[in-house]
Every structure is written in structure tokens, then in C-alpha cells.
Scaffold this motif. Structure first.
Motif, PDB file in Angstrom:
ATOM      1  N   UNK A   1       0.816  -1.213   0.000  1.00  0.00           N
ATOM      2  CA  UNK A   1       0.000   0.000   0.000  1.00  0.00           C
ATOM      3  C   UNK A   1       0.854   1.269   0.000  1.00  0.00           C
ATOM      4  N   UNK A   2       0.496   2.189  -0.861  1.00  0.00           N
ATOM      5  CA  UNK A   2       1.201   3.458  -0.944  1.00  0.00           C
ATOM      6  C   UNK A   2       2.458   3.418  -1.796  1.00  0.00           C
ATOM      7  N   UNK A   3       2.932   2.209  -2.123  1.00  0.00           N
ATOM      8  CA  UNK A   3       4.160   2.098  -2.929  1.00  0.00           C
ATOM      9  C   UNK A   3       3.907   1.529  -4.322  1.00  0.00           C
ATOM     10  N   UNK A   4       2.824   0.759  -4.474  1.00  0.00           N
ATOM     11  CA  UNK A   4       2.521   0.229  -5.792  1.00  0.00           C
ATOM     12  C   UNK A   4       2.525  -1.291  -5.846  1.00  0.00           C
ATOM     13  N   UNK A   5       2.345  -1.792  -7.059  1.00  0.00           N
ATOM     14  CA  UNK A   5       2.250  -3.231  -7.296  1.00  0.00           C
ATOM     15  C   UNK A   5       3.156  -3.606  -8.447  1.00  0.00           C
ATOM     16  N   UNK A   6       3.826  -4.750  -8.289  1.00  0.00           N
ATOM     17  CA  UNK A   6       4.666  -5.287  -9.369  1.00  0.00           C
ATOM     18  C   UNK A   6       4.159  -6.684  -9.708  1.00  0.00           C
ATOM     19  N   UNK A   7       4.099  -6.969 -11.009  1.00  0.00           N
ATOM     20  CA  UNK A   7       3.745  -8.295 -11.495  1.00  0.00           C
ATOM     21  C   UNK A   7       4.979  -8.884 -12.153  1.00  0.00           C
TER      22      UNK A   7
END
Length: 176
Positions: free
Chosen positions: A22-28
Motif C-alpha cells: 500500500x502506498x508504494x505500488x504493485x509489481x507483477x
């Protein structure tokens, strides 16, 4: 888009890993097997998702939107089922009358022949075959309305892989 990506990656024997904060982003992270040699075909991924007590089904998937139709087909195939795709209601009814199917998944809102009409035609031809209605309309459907049209269960879009596979397994067990 992620469900389509899942289908493509799965067909190639790959995996998707997700890191989210949360607040930093998502990586796939997409991971694919590396063949032993450039000429070696990749093995088909092992089927998963079909409950142990449920036999794989021959499914008719009906949706006028190609991407949704293909995504549903990919999810079911990855779950160990065999799949026939139809791009509209008329085509689906013709295929259903000409070939054996264990389950029908149909979109509700299609031009021409609607999902209601597909469901009713399938139930009139083979009352034992479960029909799963897929809709993105977000409407509440009464059990009387579903029964009138020959619909056994409803899935609402957006769809989740496990939701689709669990619904198919549940209907297969119920109609066994």
C-alpha cells in the motif's frame, strides 16, 4: 486485463507473481519455463482447478465479446475442461443441438439472440445440462426469473478465475 494475461501466461506454462505494498505500488512478475532447446515444444501445463471429485466437463462458452469469450475459454481449459467457443446466441444454439455438452456458460446481454434465449433453448433440448449465466449488468435476478429461463447459476463480471472454476465444479456435482 489481468485475467487475459493469466490465460496467456498459463497456456505457455508460466506463472504470475504479485508483489503489492500500500502506498508504494504493485509489481507483477511473469515467469516462463525455458525449453531445453529452441526446437523443443513446451509441455502443456498440468490441469488444475477441477475439484478432485468432479470430472472435467465439455463446456460451451457463449459471449459476443471476443476477449471475454477467449478469457473464459482459457480459464476453463486451464482448469482441465474442454471448451467450445461461440460468438453469439444463434451459433451457440446450433452447436448445442449438434454436439454433446456438459455445461453452458452464456453472456446475458448479446445482440440478436440473448443469453436468456440461449439458456431456454439449451434447457428445452437437454434439461440435464446446467446453464451458467454470466452478466456484467449488476442486476438482481430472482430465482423465479432464473428458473423460467432455465438458468442454474449466475456469475457477475468482473470474473475471478477461482470463481469460474468453483461455479463449474459446483454445478457439475449438483447435476451429477
Amino acid at each position: 486485463g489481468l485475467s487475459m494475461t493469466f490465460g496467456i501466461v498459463s497456456r505457455h506454462g508460466g506463472q504470475i507473481e504479485v508483489e503489492s505494498e500500500p502506498g508504494k505500488g504493485t509489481q507483477f512478475h511473469l515467469r516462463f519455463p525455458v525449453p531445453a532447446s529452441p526446437l523443443t515444444d513446451l509441455p502443456a501445463p498440468a490441469p488444475r482447478g477441477v475439484a478432485a471429485e468432479t470430472e472435467p466437463a465439455r463446456c460451451l462458452v457463449v459471449d459476443d465479446e471476443e476477449l471475454v469469450r477467449e478469457m473464459l475459454g482459457d480459464v476453463l481449459a486451464h482448469g482441465g475442461h474442454s471448451v467450445v467457443l461461440a460468438g453469439g446466441g444463434s451459433e451457440a444454439i446450433e452447436r448445442f443441438k449438434a454436439e454433446p455438452f456438459d455445461l453452458v456458460l452464456t453472456d446475458l446481454g448479446m445482440p440478436g439472440v440473448t443469453g436468456w434465449q440461449v439458456a431456454r433453448a439449451c434447457k428445452d433440448a437437454r434439461p440435464d445440462v446446467p446453464v451458467l449465466l454470466v452478466t456484467g449488468w449488476g442486476v438482481e435476478l430472482s430465482s423465479e426469473e432464473l428458473a423460467t429461463h432455465g438458468v442454474d447459476a449466475v456469475l457477475s463480471k468482473p470474473l475471478k478465475v477461482d470463481q469460474v472454476l468453483n461455479a463449474v465444479a459446483s454445478l457439475r456435482r449438483k447435476h451429477a
